[in-house]
Design an enzyme around this catalytic site. Structure first.
Site, PDB file in Angstrom:
ATOM      1  N   ASP A 155       0.989  -1.486  -0.379  1.00 59.74           N
ATOM      2  CA  ASP A 155       0.120   0.041   0.193  1.00 59.74           C
ATOM      3  C   ASP A 155       0.774   1.090  -0.013  1.00 59.74           C
ATOM      4  O   ASP A 155       2.218   1.155   0.729  1.00 59.74           O
ATOM      5  CB  ASP A 155      -0.997   0.115   0.954  1.00 59.74           C
ATOM      6  CG  ASP A 155      -1.811  -1.208   0.959  1.00 59.74           C
ATOM      7  OD1 ASP A 155      -2.062  -1.930  -0.114  1.00 59.74           O
ATOM      8  OD2 ASP A 155      -2.559  -1.544   2.154  1.00 59.74           O
ATOM      9  N   ARG A 156       0.099   1.984  -0.200  1.00 62.52           N
ATOM     10  CA  ARG A 156       1.597   3.265  -1.094  1.00 62.52           C
ATOM     11  C   ARG A 156       1.996   3.508   0.926  1.00 62.52           C
ATOM     12  O   ARG A 156       2.860   4.543   0.755  1.00 62.52           O
ATOM     13  CB  ARG A 156       0.490   4.832  -1.151  1.00 62.52           C
ATOM     14  CG  ARG A 156       1.090   5.876  -0.917  1.00 62.52           C
ATOM     15  CD  ARG A 156       0.375   7.120  -0.749  1.00 62.52           C
ATOM     16  NE  ARG A 156      -0.806   7.376  -1.924  1.00 62.52           N
ATOM     17  CZ  ARG A 156      -0.631   8.091  -3.164  1.00 62.52           C
ATOM     18  NH1 ARG A 156       0.776   8.602  -3.152  1.00 62.52           N
ATOM     19  NH2 ARG A 156      -0.795   8.214  -4.257  1.00 62.52           N
TER      20      ARG A 156
END
Length: 316
Positions: A155-156
């Protein structure tokens, strides 16, 4: 006539797939016609396109310069110019954890996308390509037929170990090991509340694409619900928080975040899954800390500053 020599990054793929990348503007019928007429040959012999390319194979194209130019628009030149960032080898935007001829592993910082979400995004994938070009590992012209790419995704706002295949061999091998779960993935996270015992939890995950969020179910209710399995061990307990090591057995979207939230222990800073909003935290404190490779080797990504600062604060 043009003569091309197959390098490490092109080896391992089918000849026709290579030609379709090289002559990206040509219809498939044209490529197969050129093969039948021996206007394109492999190692000076007629080929049908199903051959697997090897390092140092030679490809000869008996095409006019006009025809070659028409069908082989230099997408690599445009790609490098328009999509890759400039990079300083002395000040990389990531830490290199491991590198060999085929594979690169980096410590992705929180806030960096693993892959593009929108066409104008600059993700870890683009930074890695820029690094490989700047270091001379990859030649610009080779990007027309093979582009190194990441093998796993984070995930970012999750930091930690991100794997990339520098060659087709590396990309295929690491992707296979991840798919077959031959690589064990361990995350460290700080969760709200106290957990004092290890646990092995299972469930089913339903994805809500509109909200970019997932829901955890005890039993599947739909054919698209995916089985998930997570194992965790408490490493340190604080007053109102716990440092966990999480073994990600299955790897689904937001699995760790949603699974821990479902047992009332959301990852600290993860407001999307119910954690308290804290001004001193800019993202969820979830870090892909360690990989155990098939050969027994371990790859460890040091904690980012925000993670270390929170541990120090919790210890008082």
């Amino acid at each position: 006539m043009r003569e091309l020599v197959i390098g490490q990054n092109e080896a391992g793929q089918r000849f026709d797939k290579y030609l379709k990348k090289l002559l990206s503007q040509a219809p498939g019928s044209f490529i197969y016609k050129m093969l039948r007429k021996k206007n394109i040959v492999l190692n000076d012999k007629k080929a049908d396109g199903t051959e697997k390319l090897k390092v140092n194979d030679t490809v000869k194209l008996y095409l006019s310069e006009e025809t070659y130019t028409k069908f082989s628009s230099d997408t690599a030149e445009t790609f490098v110019k328009e999509q890759l960032p400039e990079i300083d080898l002395m000040h990389l935007p990531f830490q290199i954890l491991y590198e060999d001829a085929d594979v690169l592993m980096i410590n992705k910082p929180s806030g960096m996308l693993s892959q593009k979400a929108k066409p104008d995004d600059i993700s870890a994938n683009e930074y890695i390509l820029a690094y490989l070009l700047a270091s001379g590992v990859v030649k610009k012209e080779n990007l027309n037929t093979f582009r190194p790419s990441i093998c796993n995704r984070l995930d970012r706002n999750t930091s930690g170990v991100l794997i990339a295949g520098k060659t087709l061999k590396g990309l295929q091998e690491m992707s296979k090991q991840l798919r077959m779960r031959e690589v064990k993935k361990f995350y460290h996270c700080i969760v709200e509340g106290n957990i004092t015992a290890s646990q092995h939890i299972r469930g089913y995950l339903r994805k809500d694409a509109k909200q970019n969020k997932v829901k955890i179910l005890e039993k599947p209710e739909d054919k698209d619900d995916k089985f998930i399995e997570t194992e965790y061990v408490p490493l340190e307990n604080y007053k109102h928080a716990t440092l966990l090591e999480v073994h990600l057995i299955t790897g689904r979207t937001h699995q760790i975040r949603a699974h821990l939230a479902s047992i009332k222990h959301p990852v600290m800073g993860d407001v999307k899954y119910g954690a308290k909003k804290r001004n001193e935290i800019t993202s969820q404190l979830l870090h892909a800390y360690r990989l155990e490779l098939e050969n027994g080797e371990e790859i460890i990504a040091p904690y980012p500053k925000e993670f270390k600062d929170m541990i120090k604060k919790l210890k008082g």
